[in-house]
Design an enzyme around this catalytic site. Structure first.
Site, PDB file in Angstrom:
ATOM      1  N   LYS A 126      -8.715  19.489  42.834  1.00 26.46           N
ATOM      2  CA  LYS A 126      -7.277  19.795  42.842  1.00 26.46           C
ATOM      3  C   LYS A 126      -6.569  18.739  43.661  1.00 26.46           C
ATOM      4  CE  LYS A 126      -4.360  22.997  41.435  1.00 26.46           C
ATOM      5  NZ  LYS A 126      -4.448  23.890  40.263  1.00 26.46           N
ATOM      6  N   ASP A 166       0.304  21.453  37.355  1.00 21.66           N
ATOM      7  CA  ASP A 166       0.294  22.696  38.140  1.00 21.66           C
ATOM      8  C   ASP A 166       1.759  22.904  38.541  1.00 21.66           C
ATOM      9  OD1 ASP A 166      -1.725  24.706  39.456  1.00 21.66           O
ATOM     10  OD2 ASP A 166      -0.293  24.290  41.029  1.00 21.66           O
TER      11      ASP A 166
HETATM   12  P1  NDP Z   1       5.799  25.873  37.322  1.00 20.97           P
HETATM   13  O1  NDP Z   1       6.183  24.849  38.302  1.00 20.97           O
HETATM   14  O2  NDP Z   1       6.017  25.632  35.881  1.00 20.97           O
HETATM   15  O3  NDP Z   1       6.501  27.263  37.675  1.00 20.97           O
HETATM   16  C1  NDP Z   1       6.309  27.868  38.907  1.00 20.97           C
HETATM   17  C2  NDP Z   1       7.128  29.143  38.957  1.00 20.97           C
HETATM   18  O4  NDP Z   1       6.786  29.876  40.129  1.00 20.97           O
HETATM   19  C3  NDP Z   1       8.631  28.876  39.067  1.00 20.97           C
HETATM   20  O5  NDP Z   1       9.313  29.942  38.471  1.00 20.97           O
HETATM   21  C4  NDP Z   1       8.827  28.838  40.570  1.00 20.97           C
HETATM   22  O6  NDP Z   1      10.155  29.106  40.969  1.00 20.97           O
HETATM   23  C5  NDP Z   1       7.914  29.930  41.022  1.00 20.97           C
HETATM   24  N1  NDP Z   1       7.471  29.657  42.381  1.00 20.97           N
HETATM   25  C6  NDP Z   1       6.807  28.566  42.827  1.00 20.97           C
HETATM   26  N2  NDP Z   1       6.601  28.622  44.141  1.00 20.97           N
HETATM   27  C7  NDP Z   1       7.167  29.779  44.542  1.00 20.97           C
HETATM   28  C8  NDP Z   1       7.278  30.406  45.793  1.00 20.97           C
HETATM   29  N3  NDP Z   1       6.784  29.849  46.917  1.00 20.97           N
HETATM   30  N4  NDP Z   1       7.907  31.610  45.817  1.00 20.97           N
HETATM   31  C9  NDP Z   1       8.392  32.176  44.682  1.00 20.97           C
HETATM   32  N5  NDP Z   1       8.317  31.612  43.465  1.00 20.97           N
HETATM   33  C10 NDP Z   1       7.700  30.441  43.407  1.00 20.97           C
HETATM   34  O7  NDP Z   1       4.260  26.189  37.602  1.00 20.97           O
HETATM   35  P2  NDP Z   1       3.187  26.887  36.662  1.00 20.97           P
HETATM   36  O8  NDP Z   1       3.820  27.933  35.829  1.00 20.97           O
HETATM   37  O9  NDP Z   1       2.388  25.828  36.022  1.00 20.97           O
HETATM   38  O10 NDP Z   1       2.225  27.564  37.751  1.00 20.97           O
HETATM   39  C11 NDP Z   1       2.401  28.904  38.197  1.00 20.97           C
HETATM   40  C12 NDP Z   1       1.105  29.403  38.807  1.00 20.97           C
HETATM   41  O11 NDP Z   1       0.061  29.366  37.820  1.00 20.97           O
HETATM   42  C13 NDP Z   1       0.574  28.599  39.986  1.00 20.97           C
HETATM   43  O12 NDP Z   1      -0.122  29.472  40.856  1.00 20.97           O
HETATM   44  C14 NDP Z   1      -0.449  27.662  39.338  1.00 20.97           C
HETATM   45  O13 NDP Z   1      -1.415  27.217  40.258  1.00 20.97           O
HETATM   46  C15 NDP Z   1      -1.041  28.602  38.301  1.00 20.97           C
HETATM   47  N6  NDP Z   1      -1.726  27.996  37.158  1.00 20.97           N
HETATM   48  C16 NDP Z   1      -1.099  27.059  36.376  1.00 20.97           C
HETATM   49  C17 NDP Z   1      -1.754  26.546  35.279  1.00 20.97           C
HETATM   50  C18 NDP Z   1      -1.089  25.587  34.347  1.00 20.97           C
HETATM   51  O14 NDP Z   1      -1.722  25.228  33.349  1.00 20.97           O
HETATM   52  N7  NDP Z   1       0.145  25.167  34.569  1.00 20.97           N
HETATM   53  C19 NDP Z   1      -3.135  26.917  34.982  1.00 20.97           C
HETATM   54  C20 NDP Z   1      -3.663  27.957  35.818  1.00 20.97           C
HETATM   55  C21 NDP Z   1      -2.976  28.444  36.870  1.00 20.97           C
HETATM   56  P3  NDP Z   1      11.116  27.890  41.425  1.00 20.97           P
HETATM   57  O15 NDP Z   1      11.459  27.174  40.167  1.00 20.97           O
HETATM   58  O16 NDP Z   1      12.272  28.539  42.086  1.00 20.97           O
HETATM   59  O17 NDP Z   1      10.306  27.051  42.371  1.00 20.97           O
HETATM   60  O1  2IT Z   2      -4.963  25.970  38.156  1.00 19.12           O
HETATM   61  C1  2IT Z   2      -5.296  25.442  37.076  1.00 19.12           C
HETATM   62  O2  2IT Z   2      -6.301  25.803  36.452  1.00 19.12           O
HETATM   63  C2  2IT Z   2      -4.441  24.384  36.537  1.00 19.12           C
HETATM   64  N1  2IT Z   2      -3.412  24.082  37.133  1.00 19.12           N
HETATM   65  C3  2IT Z   2      -4.820  23.676  35.276  1.00 19.12           C
HETATM   66  C4  2IT Z   2      -5.842  22.607  35.551  1.00 19.12           C
HETATM   67  C5  2IT Z   2      -6.174  21.715  34.393  1.00 19.12           C
HETATM   68  O3  2IT Z   2      -6.965  20.780  34.631  1.00 19.12           O
HETATM   69  O4  2IT Z   2      -5.710  21.921  33.279  1.00 19.12           O
END
Ligand code: NDP
Ligand code: 2IT
Length: 444
Positions: A126, A166
Site C-alpha cells: 500500500k 484508493d
Molecule cells: P474515494 O476517494 O472515491 O471516496 C472516499 C469517500 O469517503 C468520499 O465520500 C469521502 O468524503 C469519504 N471520506 C474519506 N475520508 C473520510 C473521513 N475521514 N471521514 C468521512 N468521510 C470520509 O475513495 P474510495 O471510494 O475508493 O475508497 C473508500 C474506501 O474503500 C476506503 O476505505 C478505501 O481504502 C476502500 N477501498 C477502495 C477500493 C477501490 O478500489 N477504490 C478497493 C477496496 C477498498 P470526502 O469527499 O468529503 O473526502
Molecule cells: O484497498 C484496496 O483493495 C484498494 N484500494 C484496491 C487495490 C488495487 O490494487 O486495486
C-alpha cells in the site's frame, strides 16, 4: 504468554503512535488464535508471526511540487511493500491529509490477507501521501502526481509492485502517474491498475469494488435465508466504492437511502439517484449539498448520522473507524440484519463484536471489498497477454471470485468451530495460503 499475545505486545512496542496498525494486527492475530495455537511450536521456530507483522520494505520520500501561485509545496510519499509470498506487491495509493506511516501499514497489512482471499497471485502492499487533492486544480494534481511518481518509479514495476487507486486516487491521478512512469522508465507496462480504457485499463475495474461488495453481500444473505431484493440499505461515503455499491444494490432490487461525505450526509427516502450522484461526485467533484439541492426528496444533514437511519443492510464505504459502538447499537435497535464493509476497517473492534453478538451478519472488508483488487489482478492478466476482455467477461469472473470468497471464509470458520464468524473465517482463509507459501520459500 501465548505466541499471539507476545507478538501483539511486540507490535505495539516496536511501532509507537500507529494505532490503526495496532488495531489491524490485533484483529487479525486475535482471530488466528486457534490456528496459531495448533501450530505454535512450528510457527514460533519459523518466526512466522514476527515476519508477517514486519513489512519486507517501507519507503518514505519527499514529494515537492509547485502550486498555481508558483510556491513550492512539500508532501510526504509512502510505499509499504508488506509481503510478497504469493505474488508481486499489490495495493492502492491513498491521497488524503490523514495519511501517515501507520495508516499505510494498516492498509498494507490488511491487503496481504485480502489479496490472498481473491485466489489470485498478488502480494500485499500500500502507499500514498498526505497530499490533499480537494480544491486543487488539474495542473496542481498533475504536478503532484508527476513528482510522486518520479521517486516511486524506482521501486515499482509490472512484476514487482503494482499500485492502484484508493481514497483520493482515481482515474485522473492514475493517468498522470502512468504517463510519468512511462516517460522516466521507458516502459509501457502494466505497472498501475485502474488505468483508462484507452491505455490498458480493464472494463469493470471502476465498478468492481462496489459491485463485488454486493455480490458477496447477496451470497451471504442468501446462505442465511435472506434476500437483498427488497432490502433497505444505508451506504456511507460517496466516492468510487459507495457509488458503485449503490448502483449494484439498486440493480439487485434493494433501495439505498443514504450516502455521506466528510462534511455531511444525505437521507433520500425515495432511493439515491445514482445518475445524479455520479454527476455531482465524478463530473463536478462537488459536495453532497449539490445532490440535495437538485433532488427534492433528499434531506441534507451536517456531520455524522448515516447509521441512525433504519435499514436492513449497512454498507460502510468511506474510511476507517467510521462505524462506532454507538452506531452498531443504533443499527441493531433498528433491526439491521447485515453489515458488509466496502471500506477498509470502517468498523471499530467493539462495534464489530456488538454486531456479531447481536446476530448481525458481518462481512469484513478484506473479504467484502476484495473485488477491487481482484479486478486489478484481472487487469494485470489482460496487460500481460496484451488483450482486453469484455465487460461481461470481467464482471462474471468478479462474481465468481466474490461468491468463492464467501464460501472460503464460511468453510474456514466452520473448520475452526466458529460458524458464522466471517471475521475469523476471512483471516484464517487468507492466512493459510500466505503461510504455506512463506514456509515453502524458507527464511526470507
Ligand atoms: P474515494 O476517494 O472515491 O471516496 C472516499 C469517500 O469517503 C468520499 O465520500 C469521502 O468524503 C469519504 N471520506 C474519506 N475520508 C473520510 C473521513 N475521514 N471521514 C468521512 N468521510 C470520509 O475513495 P474510495 O471510494 O475508493 O475508497 C473508500 C474506501 O474503500 C476506503 O476505505 C478505501 O481504502 C476502500 N477501498 C477502495 C477500493 C477501490 O478500489 N477504490 C478497493 C477496496 C477498498 P470526502 O469527499 O468529503 O473526502
Ligand atoms: O484497498 C484496496 O483493495 C484498494 N484500494 C484496491 C487495490 C488495487 O490494487 O486495486
Amino acid at each position: 504468554m501465548s505466541y499471539v499475545d507476545e507478538v501483539i505486545e511486540l507490535v505495539v512496542k516496536q511501532n509507537p503512535a500507529e494505532p490503526e496498525f495496532h488495531q489491524a494486527v490485533k484483529e487479525v492475530l486475535e482471530s488466528l488464535r486457534a490456528v496459531v495455537d495448533a501450530n505454535e511450536e512450528k510457527f514460533r521456530r519459523e518466526g512466522i508471526l514476527e515476519r508477517l507483522v514486519n513489512p519486507e520494505r517501507q519507503i518514505k520520500f519527499r514529494v515537492p511540487w509547485v502550486d498555481d501561485k508558483g510556491n513550492v509545496q512539500v508532501n510526504t510519499g509512502y510505499r509499504v511493500q508488506f509481503n510478497s509470498a504469493i505474488g508481486p506487491y499489490k495495493g492502492g495509493l491513498r491521497l488524503h491529509p490523514s495519511v501517515n506511516l501507520g495508516i499505510i501499514k494498516f492498509l498494507g497489512f490488511e491487503q496481504i490477507f485480502k489479496n490472498s482471499l481473491t485466489g489470485l497471485p498478488i502480494g500485499g502492499g500500500k502507499g500514498g501521501s498526505d497530499f490533499d487533492p480537494k480544491g486543487k486544480s488539474d495542473r496542481e494534481i498533475m504536478a503532484f502526481c508527476q513528482s510522486f511518481m518520479t521517486e516511486l518509479c524506482k521501486y515499482i514495476g509490472a512484476d514487482t509492485d503494482v499500485p492502484a487507486g484508493d481514497i483520493g486516487t482515481g482515474a485522473r491521478e492514475i493517468g498522470y502517474m502512468f504517463g510519468q512512469y512511462k516517460r522516466i522508465r521507458g516502459l509501457y507496462e502494466g505497472v498501475l491498475t485502474g488505468k483508462g480504457l484507452s491505455y490498458g485499463g480493464s472494463l469493470a475495474r471502476t465498478e468492481a469494488t462496489g459491485y463485488g461488495l454486493l455480490y458477496l453481500t447477496e451470497e451471504m444473505l442468501k446462505c442465511n435465508g435472506k434476500d437483498i431484493k427488497g432490502a433497505t440499505v444505508c451506504v456511507s461515503g460517496s466516492g468510487n466504492v459507495a457509488i458503485y455499491a449503490t448502483e449494484k444494490a439498486q440493480q439487485l432490487g434493494a433501495k439505498v437511502v443514504t450516502v455521506s461525505d466528510s462534511t455531511g450526509w444525505v437521507y433520500d427516502p425515495e432511493g439515491i439517484d445514482v445518475a445524479l450522484l455520479k454527476e455531482v461526485k465524478e463530473v463536478k467533484r462537488a459536495r453532497l449539498t449539490e445532490y440535495a439541492a437538485a433532488r427534492p426528496s433528499a434531506q441534507y444533514h451536517e456531520g455524522r448520522g448515516v447509521w441512525t437511519i433504519k435499514c436492513d443492510v449497512a454498507l460502510p464505504c468511506a474510511t476507517q473507524n467510521e462505524l462506532l459502538l454507538e452506531d452498531a447499537k443504533a443499527l441493531v435497535a433498528n433491526g439491521c440484519t447485515a453489515v458488509a464493509e466496502g471500506a477498509n476497517m470502517p468498523t471499530t473492534m467493539d462495534a464489530t463484536e456488538y454486531l456479531q453478538q447481536n446476530g448481525v451478519l458481518f462481512a469484513p472488508g478484506k473479504a467484502a471489498n476484495a473485488g477491487g483488487v481482484a479486478t486489478s489482478a484481472l487487469e494485470m492478466s489482460q496487460n500481460s497477454e496484451r488483450l482486453s476482455w469484455t465487460f461481461e467477461e470481467v464482471d462474471s469472473k468478479l462474481q465468481n471470485i466474490m461468491v468463492n470468497i464467501f464460501h472460503n471464509l464460511d468453510d474456514a470458520a466452520k473448520r475452526y468451530n466458529a460458524e458464522g464468524n466471517y471475521v475469523v473465517g476471512a483471516n484464517i482463509a487468507g492466512f493459510e495460503k500466505v503461510v504455506d507459501a512463506m514456509l515453502a520459500q524458507g527464511v526470507c
